[in-house]
Design a protein around this motif. Structure first.
Motif, PDB file in Angstrom:
ATOM      1  N   THR A  13     -41.598  74.029  32.933  1.00 48.56           N
ATOM      2  CA  THR A  13     -41.221  75.436  32.776  1.00 48.56           C
ATOM      3  C   THR A  13     -40.338  75.857  33.947  1.00 48.56           C
ATOM      4  O   THR A  13     -40.641  75.528  35.097  1.00 48.56           O
ATOM      5  CB  THR A  13     -42.489  76.315  32.758  1.00 48.56           C
ATOM      6  OG1 THR A  13     -43.353  75.871  31.724  1.00 48.56           O
ATOM      7  CG2 THR A  13     -42.118  77.772  32.537  1.00 48.56           C
TER       8      THR A  13
ATOM      9  N   ARG B 297     -38.548  62.408  30.175  1.00 51.89           N
ATOM     10  CA  ARG B 297     -39.348  63.086  29.142  1.00 51.89           C
ATOM     11  C   ARG B 297     -40.158  64.237  29.721  1.00 51.89           C
ATOM     12  O   ARG B 297     -40.824  64.963  28.984  1.00 51.89           O
ATOM     13  CB  ARG B 297     -40.291  62.078  28.482  1.00 51.89           C
ATOM     14  CG  ARG B 297     -39.572  60.980  27.689  1.00 51.89           C
ATOM     15  CD  ARG B 297     -40.524  59.894  27.250  1.00 51.89           C
ATOM     16  NE  ARG B 297     -41.116  59.205  28.396  1.00 51.89           N
ATOM     17  CZ  ARG B 297     -42.001  58.213  28.305  1.00 51.89           C
ATOM     18  NH1 ARG B 297     -42.401  57.808  27.108  1.00 51.89           N
ATOM     19  NH2 ARG B 297     -42.483  57.642  29.384  1.00 51.89           N
TER      20      ARG B 297
ATOM     21  N   HIS C 243     -40.803  67.736  30.858  1.00 53.34           N
ATOM     22  CA  HIS C 243     -40.242  69.063  30.591  1.00 53.34           C
ATOM     23  C   HIS C 243     -41.082  70.098  31.334  1.00 53.34           C
ATOM     24  O   HIS C 243     -42.259  70.308  31.015  1.00 53.34           O
ATOM     25  CB  HIS C 243     -40.220  69.374  29.093  1.00 53.34           C
ATOM     26  CG  HIS C 243     -39.327  68.458  28.304  1.00 53.34           C
ATOM     27  ND1 HIS C 243     -37.949  68.548  28.337  1.00 53.34           N
ATOM     28  CD2 HIS C 243     -39.613  67.411  27.488  1.00 53.34           C
ATOM     29  CE1 HIS C 243     -37.424  67.614  27.568  1.00 53.34           C
ATOM     30  NE2 HIS C 243     -38.416  66.906  27.040  1.00 53.34           N
TER      31      HIS C 243
ATOM     32  N   THR D 272     -35.627  74.329  30.651  1.00 56.73           N
ATOM     33  CA  THR D 272     -36.560  73.561  31.464  1.00 56.73           C
ATOM     34  C   THR D 272     -36.079  73.533  32.912  1.00 56.73           C
ATOM     35  O   THR D 272     -34.905  73.762  33.191  1.00 56.73           O
ATOM     36  CB  THR D 272     -36.680  72.110  30.952  1.00 56.73           C
ATOM     37  OG1 THR D 272     -35.391  71.489  30.978  1.00 56.73           O
ATOM     38  CG2 THR D 272     -37.232  72.072  29.534  1.00 56.73           C
TER      39      THR D 272
END
Length: 239
Positions: free
Chosen positions: A70, A66, A68, A31
């Motif tokens: 790319t 929390r 996330h 991430t």
């Protein structure tokens, strides 16, 4: 253990543990780093407000763990509206510009310090401002909701529309019009009667803007008369 069995056991172990990384290889992050996102927002806001004579302090607030994102293969881009109002709490959008990119809003706390004019002493309504009445002091302008003044060129010849306490920051709202006549100025006195106009030179004994009443001493006779300011350096003698 024969060679065939040893090879089989080694193969199973490699499948279970995973193939070793080649020397010098770096694993790709699963991430996007949230710290990198916050740093990009802080840097962008600092650059946005950086100017000579200013001091900028920026602190980003924590993002939701929390979240996330790319991993972004392109440099992160910051989006700040050019006409955004300067406030103590700001928001900067950070964007990943690739095809499968994302946009995150980063909340930040901003402190923008600039030199502003502060009253040296209590000032009264109607007072004119002189250099001795104010001094420059560094203040966080994000907390000056009524605005501020930065130099004497903005106040030269102006009067106050209300009283200002000592130590208070001068704002544009406390300034009235420019005084057309100051006490001690040499003025032209105009007297009108039955269509006849007479002019004489005098000295103003008071200060005022257009329409203000003040006393003027006639240079020739020494007589003091009431007059009304009509233009810069011009007063109309009152009956």
């Amino acid at each position: 253990m024969n060679n065939g069995l040893a090879s089989a056991v080694l193969g199973i172990a490699m499948l279970w543990l995973g193939s070793p990384q080649p020397a010098g290889a770096t694993a790709v992050a699963a991430t996007q780093s949230l710290d990198d996102v916050r740093s990009a927002a802080e840097q962008a806001l600092r650059q946005h407000y950086a100017m000579p004579g200013s001091r900028v302090e920026v602190q980003s607030e924590a993002l939701d763990l929390r979240l996330h994102l790319t991993p972004c293969r392109e440099p992160l881009q910051a989006l700040i509206a050019k006409n955004a109002a300067t406030r103590s709490r700001m928001t900067v959008r950070i964007q990943c510009p690739q095809a499968d990119g994302w946009t995150v809003r980063v909340p930040l706390q901003l402190k923008l310090f600039r030199k502003v004019l502060v009253a040296n002493r209590p000032l009264l309504r109607g007072d004119g401002l002189r250099s001795a009445d104010v001094h420059a002091e560094e203040r966080d302008v994000t907390r000056l909701g009524y605005g501020y003044l930065e130099n004497l060129d903005q106040v030269g010849g102006r009067t106050l529309t209300r009283a200002v306490a000592s130590g208070s920051v001068l704002s544009p709202g406390v300034l009235g019009g420019r005084r057309m006549v100051r006490a001690g100025d040499h003025v032209q006195m105009v007297a009108r009667l039955d269509g006849i106009e007479v002019r004489a030179e005098g000295v103003a004994l008071g200060s005022g803007d257009n329409g203000a009443r003040l006393r003027v001493r006639n240079d020739s006779s020494g007589k003091v008369v009431d007059a009304m300011v009509s233009a810069p350096g011009v007063v109309i003698a009152l009956p």
